[in-house]
Design a protein around this motif. Structure first.
Motif, PDB file in Angstrom:
ATOM      1  N   ALA A 273      71.113  42.641 -14.003  1.00  0.00           N
ATOM      2  CA  ALA A 273      71.116  41.677 -15.108  1.00  0.00           C
ATOM      3  C   ALA A 273      69.696  41.448 -15.609  1.00  0.00           C
ATOM      4  CB  ALA A 273      71.743  40.355 -14.655  1.00  0.00           C
ATOM      5  N   THR A 274      68.721  41.366 -14.699  1.00  0.00           N
ATOM      6  CA  THR A 274      67.331  41.209 -15.122  1.00  0.00           C
ATOM      7  C   THR A 274      66.892  42.413 -15.943  1.00  0.00           C
ATOM      8  OG1 THR A 274      67.011  40.169 -12.978  1.00  0.00           O
ATOM      9  CG2 THR A 274      65.051  40.566 -14.276  1.00  0.00           C
ATOM     10  N   ALA A 275      67.277  43.617 -15.472  1.00  0.00           N
ATOM     11  CA  ALA A 275      66.900  44.825 -16.196  1.00  0.00           C
ATOM     12  C   ALA A 275      67.469  44.819 -17.603  1.00  0.00           C
ATOM     13  CB  ALA A 275      67.383  46.061 -15.433  1.00  0.00           C
ATOM     14  N   TRP A 282      69.203  50.153 -20.684  1.00  0.00           N
ATOM     15  CA  TRP A 282      69.180  51.619 -20.632  1.00  0.00           C
ATOM     16  C   TRP A 282      68.148  52.221 -21.583  1.00  0.00           C
ATOM     17  CZ3 TRP A 282      73.447  49.019 -22.810  1.00  0.00           C
ATOM     18  CH2 TRP A 282      73.507  49.105 -24.196  1.00  0.00           C
ATOM     19  N   ASN A 283      67.447  51.403 -22.361  1.00  0.00           N
ATOM     20  CA  ASN A 283      66.413  51.942 -23.253  1.00  0.00           C
ATOM     21  C   ASN A 283      65.254  52.495 -22.433  1.00  0.00           C
ATOM     22  OD1 ASN A 283      67.591  51.236 -25.733  1.00  0.00           O
ATOM     23  ND2 ASN A 283      66.982  49.106 -25.391  1.00  0.00           N
ATOM     24  N   GLY A 284      64.650  53.570 -22.938  1.00  0.00           N
ATOM     25  CA  GLY A 284      63.500  54.118 -22.226  1.00  0.00           C
ATOM     26  C   GLY A 284      63.370  55.607 -22.469  1.00  0.00           C
ATOM     27  N   GLY A 294      66.748  53.222 -12.594  1.00  0.00           N
ATOM     28  CA  GLY A 294      65.347  53.159 -12.189  1.00  0.00           C
ATOM     29  C   GLY A 294      64.835  51.738 -12.206  1.00  0.00           C
ATOM     30  N   LYS A 295      65.112  51.006 -13.300  1.00  0.00           N
ATOM     31  CA  LYS A 295      64.651  49.623 -13.402  1.00  0.00           C
ATOM     32  C   LYS A 295      65.315  48.755 -12.340  1.00  0.00           C
ATOM     33  CE  LYS A 295      63.985  50.133 -18.304  1.00  0.00           C
ATOM     34  NZ  LYS A 295      64.661  50.083 -19.602  1.00  0.00           N
TER      35      LYS A 295
END
Lengths: 344, 167
Positions: A273-275, A282-284, A294-295
């Motif tokens: 939830a923080t990510a 999912w942006n990146g 990863g996050k």
């Protein structure tokens, strides 16, 4: 999710002769099984990682015996937990004692219905996703209080009471921190919140360049998340040195395993939830699932890192941090974020 | 198909709410009654979902389960021993209970039959959050503000009651 099933039914001839009710039920059960398998594996990896990280942070190896570098330790532990005798104390309330682990586990399990793994890999795009996740913490709290009371033991009861006090307090700054993000995205759905953020770190809500108020909100949310998942420095509900094992003192075998998996799943949910809220979901630069996982796993690593770095607080300090530090900060952030969203 | 699923879920919720509500009312053990209330409140949230009121359903869980029920349990557990040893049922409490029950029933009966109840069966779920927000800040601004000021007064009152008395 429903659209995928409908597409499946249309494309596969045999499925058209089966009543849709059966197909939907099967799809729901299959989805639950997949999520259950996923969180069990994640919990096993997390438990292994926790012991390894703990070991290395304290200049020792951690588990080394089972498999190379102890990599099969969690598998061995799971088998042990499955085979252990299931004991119910004499003074326990049998029905509630058995119900409590299931409630705790269910409360940690259901948020997966809205957590997005990537743009398309999500079970339900609920339009009030983050509100839904926040509300489910309540079910877990009830489960823990139930476990504490039904065990018929003083240690358990103290653990349950501490958790109730802690959770009721930390829900407030947590919800206010979410509001800072919602002020900008204008939406409670996790998809819309992710779309409000860009590909690069300075376009995420955690970046002070995007908004200083959401950046502070990020820290507040993460600290409150630590408290709501009973992680150090807020693990008063189970505090080994004072309460034996807190609310799950009397549990053994699989019932204990439910609490254990539930705890790690709750950690995963808070980190995911923080990510999504603050780190762009999912942006990146990589494919969506890789970014998101990863996050999430980085935030989980930070949780483990903090656990083996910080000492435990006292219960009055826990409440002090919440009501006199985090609450005023998050209130200022909400007002600031609202002003910034309206004026700029 | 949709109606079958709706009926299954609806009657499952009815059973859950009724059984747990009866348990909450009649159980001797006050902690058990509070836990039974948990299932009643959760079932009510289920009804809201069935009626397409998603925001209301989540609010029900947050406010009643997450707030009121946990506070209730907190209070009950803190005073557990003293309540268990007390003789709770006297003739006076029976009379008061029946009187209070009839009063609540009367109010509910009045509203149950004076309001027409729309039943949006299996209507596709539409987001209701934005509409609720706009109504709260326009048409229902006064009640909204009055209730928030009332809560603020309660907060200040609670802080006043537990203040440190060392002056």
């Amino acid at each position: 999710m429903q659209s995928y099933i409908d597409a499946l039914i249309q494309n596969i001839g045999i499925l058209q002769q089966v009543p849709p009710l059966i197909i939907y039920t099967a799809a729901i059960l299959l989805g639950c099984a997949v999520v259950f398998g996923y969180i069990s594996v994640v919990a096993m990896i997390m438990i292994y990682a926790e012991r390894k990280v703990a070991g290395h942070m304290q200049s020792r190896y951690g588990p080394m015996r089972v498999g190379p570098h102890g990599i099969l330790q969690s598998v061995a532990d799971s088998i042990k937990l499955l085979l252990k005798e299931d004991t119910v104390p004499d003074k326990a309330h049998r029905f509630l004692f058995k119900l409590a682990p299931l409630l705790v586990f269910a409360g940690a399990f259901v948020p997966f219905a809205v957590l997005p793994f990537s743009e398309h890999l999500v079970i339900s795009r609920m339009n009030i996703g983050i509100f839904y996740i926040l509300s489910l913490a309540a079910i877990e709290v009830i489960g823990v209080i139930m476990a504490g009371w039904a065990s018929g033991s003083k240690w358990s009861l103290y653990g349950g009471m501490r958790l109730a006090a802690q959770m009721v307090s930390y829900e407030i700054p947590m919800a206010l921190a979410v509001l800072t993000v919602v002020a900008f995205s204008g939406h409670l759905g996790l998809h819309e919140i992710t779309h409000a953020q860009g590909k690069w770190p300075w376009e995420w809500f955690a970046s002070p360049l995007k908004s200083p108020f959401t950046a502070v909100g990020f820290v507040v949310f993460y600290i409150a998340g630590l408290a709501s998942t009973k992680r150090l420095p807020f693990d008063l509900p189970e505090a080994e040195s004072e309460l034996v094992a807190g609310f799950h003192t009397e549990y053994s075998g699989m019932r204990f395993a439910y609490f254990f998996i539930g705890e790690y799943t709750a950690m995963y949910v808070v980190c995911a939830a923080t990510a999504v809220l603050f780190l762009g979901g999912w942006n990146g630069p990589f494919p969506g699932v890789v970014n998101m996982l990863g996050k999430t796993f980085f935030l989980l690593f930070v949780m483990i890192w903090l656990r083996w770095t910080l000492p435990r607080l006292r219960i009055d300090q826990v409440i002090f941090v919440c009501l006199k530090v985090l609450l005023p900060i998050s209130l200022i952030c909400v007002i600031g974020a609202a002003l910034q969203a309206v004026l700029f | 198909m949709g109606n079958v699923v709706f009926a299954i879920i609806f009657y499952a919720l009815v059973v859950m709410v009724l059984v747990s509500a009866v348990a909450a009312a009649f159980l001797r053990n006050i902690v058990m009654a509070a836990f039974a209330l948990f299932f009643t409140l959760l079932g009510m949230a289920g009804f809201y979902v069935l009626l397409g009121a998603d925001f209301l359903a989540i609010t029900q869980v947050v406010v009643y389960v997450g707030g009121i029920l946990i506070l209730l349990l907190f209070g009950v557990l803190l005073t557990h021993r003293s309540i268990e040893t007390l003789e709770l049922e006297t003739r006076g409490t029976y009379v008061l209970g029946i009187f209070g029950g009839l009063l609540v029933y009367g109010v509910l009966h009045y509203f149950l039959f004076s309001v027409s109840w729309p039943t949006p069966l299996m209507k596709p779920l539409e987001p209701t959050t934005a509409a609720i927000g706009q109504l709260l800040l326009s048409k229902y601004l006064l009640p909204f503000e009055v209730s928030s000021v009332t809560l603020l007064i309660a907060l200040i009152g609670a802080a006043y009651l537990v203040r440190r008395r060392d002056t």
